[in-house]
Design an enzyme around this catalytic site. Structure first.
Site, PDB file in Angstrom:
ATOM      1  CB  SER A  49     -14.688 -53.687  13.322  1.00 46.90           C
ATOM      2  OG  SER A  49     -15.301 -52.749  13.187  1.00 46.90           O
ATOM      3  CB  CYS A  53     -16.912 -66.060  14.283  1.00 45.24           C
ATOM      4  SG  CYS A  53     -18.691 -65.681  13.552  1.00 45.24           S
ATOM      5  CB  VAL A  90     -30.390 -46.339  17.114  1.00 44.61           C
ATOM      6  CG1 VAL A  90     -31.941 -45.932  16.685  1.00 44.61           C
ATOM      7  CG2 VAL A  90     -29.476 -45.667  17.015  1.00 44.61           C
ATOM      8  CG  ASN A 317     -17.385 -58.173   7.031  1.00 47.28           C
ATOM      9  OD1 ASN A 317     -16.663 -57.567   7.925  1.00 47.28           O
ATOM     10  ND2 ASN A 317     -17.279 -59.403   8.516  1.00 47.28           N
TER      11      ASN A 317
END
Length: 465
Positions: A49, A53, A90, A317
């Site tokens: 999180s 940018c 993963v 988001n």
């Protein structure tokens, strides 16, 4: 090891620990507690999180520390009953078996984890061309916090002060600014005719002129052929077909592509640009139990009606909020985008929304264009700065198609007016009546956006049907 499975509640598995993935997890948790919804999230990196940018502004010194860019730590997510497993990759998605194969990057141990609902938030990967020397010490991509730290370490350890940035998109111009602020001699090598290919070339030319005026050497229409190294193996120059540019550090700002190799291998649908295709609920098309969002998906362009890949944290988001609502038992949709983006290099502000001229042509839209110069404030008020506004409108209907703005203080965020007008499918004539705020410190009596709209009305009427 065998499949890990729980029958006590619905299990949501999230792949990706940044904007899209953990926004979805957090929103789902707001809607349902751990007794109803089990949430397991896998992140291969060291951080969660965070604002990618913001990395150029951290590198440039505007943001004092890495931690300033982190919105929520792994511990904070776990405190909200999200089973977040860091440094876990993963490796495979098995849609038929509703499970994913994972690998612990520290121990190498592999496992299968079953899911009722899967959220894919794999993001995008920087374009890293296959060039000789591309992996030499001193050559850096800038996508993650680890990348930013590695670049800062190189800057601290390297005695030379010459930097070459390859690419002149958003990351390229922002990293050029960061290196100028660190008092490097900066050369930007760009294969396009002008920097910022998200603008039309005439507007990109304004960016070129401004960057050159800031002491940045702009090399356009030039393709990098190899990275040259010294006897120590470190980068020493960037070579093109014509010449070499000395470099003590090289930053790649070529752009990104959707990170969708796992999805491709699993047979999930991908679009023209390599991103996952979803419906309005951000559900992967044809797969009821799989959602995807963020930089790994393609979204609907509301102006052209085509699918686009746009890698922006704002979209990620929003996607996460929509996905989290849907997997959490509520309902939400993401209708699409108009392609709004802003950036800056030093004191030059750059903004665009909607279509460029070549986008309009590709979509089969006949259009008119106008370009105006105005000021950010009343001309007599101290600090008034010149800005250039380019506006596209559909021929015949006058529907707004796009706006580009290049200027100094007060220029970039004016594009938001155009973004709202595009979303509302307004005509340029309707825009001229917008009741925008006015006072001499903030705007001329006729705001630059309205001046452009008035000129566009005249152009539409002159062209007729």
């Amino acid at each position: 090891m065998g499949v890990v499975w729980s029958r006590t509640c619905v299990r949501v598995v999230v792949r990706g620990g940044d904007g899209g993935g953990l926004s979805a997890a957090s929103q789902a948790r707001r809607l349902k507690g751990p007794d109803e919804l089990e949430i397991v999230a896998f992140e291969r990196g060291h951080f969660t999180s965070y604002s990618a940018c913001g990395i150029p502004y951290w590198v440039g010194g505007d943001v004092p520390s890495r931690d300033e860019l982190i919105a929520r730590t792994p511990e904070e997510h776990r405190a909200r009953d999200i089973d977040l497993r860091m440094r876990t990759e993963v490796m495979e998605i098995d849609p038929a078996g509703r499970r994913v194969r994972t690998r612990d990057l520290e121990s190498g141990a592999e496992d299968w984890t079953a899911y009722d609902k899967l959220v894919i938030g794999t993001g995008a990967r920087p374009v890293r061309p296959s060039l000789p020397g591309i992996d030499a010490p001193g050559v850096h991509g800038v996508q993650t916090l680890d990348d930013g730290q590695a670049l800062l370490d190189t800057l601290a350890e390297t005695p030379g002060r010459r930097a070459v940035v390859i690419g002149a998109g958003y990351i390229g111009v922002e990293m050029a600014e960061a290196l100028i602020q660190r008092r490097y001699e900066v050369t930007v090598v760009n294969r396009g005719a002008e920097p910022m290919s998200t603008l039309d070339p005439d507007m990109g030319r304004l960016v070129h002129e401004a960057m050159s005026g800031m002491g940045i050497e702009m090399v356009n229409d030039s393709e990098v052929t190899k990275i040259l190294t010294g006897e120590d193996g470190r980068v020493r120059a960037v070579a093109t077909e014509d010449t070499e540019y000395p470099a003590d550090v090289v930053v790649l700002g070529i752009g990104v592509r959707p990170e969708t190799e796992l999805a491709r291998a699993a047979g999930l649908p991908l679009g023209e640009h390599g991103g996952l295709l979803t419906d309005l609920a951000m559900r992967v098309r044809g797969h009821d139990g799989i959602w995807a969002g963020g930089d790994c998906v393609e979204v609907l362009d509301l102006v052209s009606g085509r699918e686009r890949h746009i890698a922006l944290g704002t979209h990620a988001n929003k996607h996460g909020q929509v996905i989290g609502s849907n997997v959490g038992g509520s309902y939400a949709t993401f209708p699409g985008v108009v392609g709004t983006a802003v950036s800056k290099v030093c004191d030059l502000e750059i903004a665009r929304t909607g279509l460029r001229e070549k986008d309009a042509r590709a979509a089969g839209l006949q259009h008119v264009t106008v370009t105006i110069e105005s000021t950010s404030r009343a001309g007599y008020y101290p600090g008034a700065a010149v800005m250039t506004v380019k506006m596209l409108a559909e021929r015949g209907t006058g529907r707004l198609l796009g706006v580009q703005i290049v200027g100094r203080e007060g220029a970039a965020k004016r594009v938001d007016i155009a973004a709202v007008a595009l979303t509302a499918r307004m005509t340029v004539e309707q825009m001229t009546a917008l009741d925008l705020g006015y006072a001499p410190p903030f705007s001329p009596v006729w705001d630059p956006i309205l001046v452009a709209a008035r000129k566009a009305v005249t152009a539409v009427r002159a062209k007729g049907v």
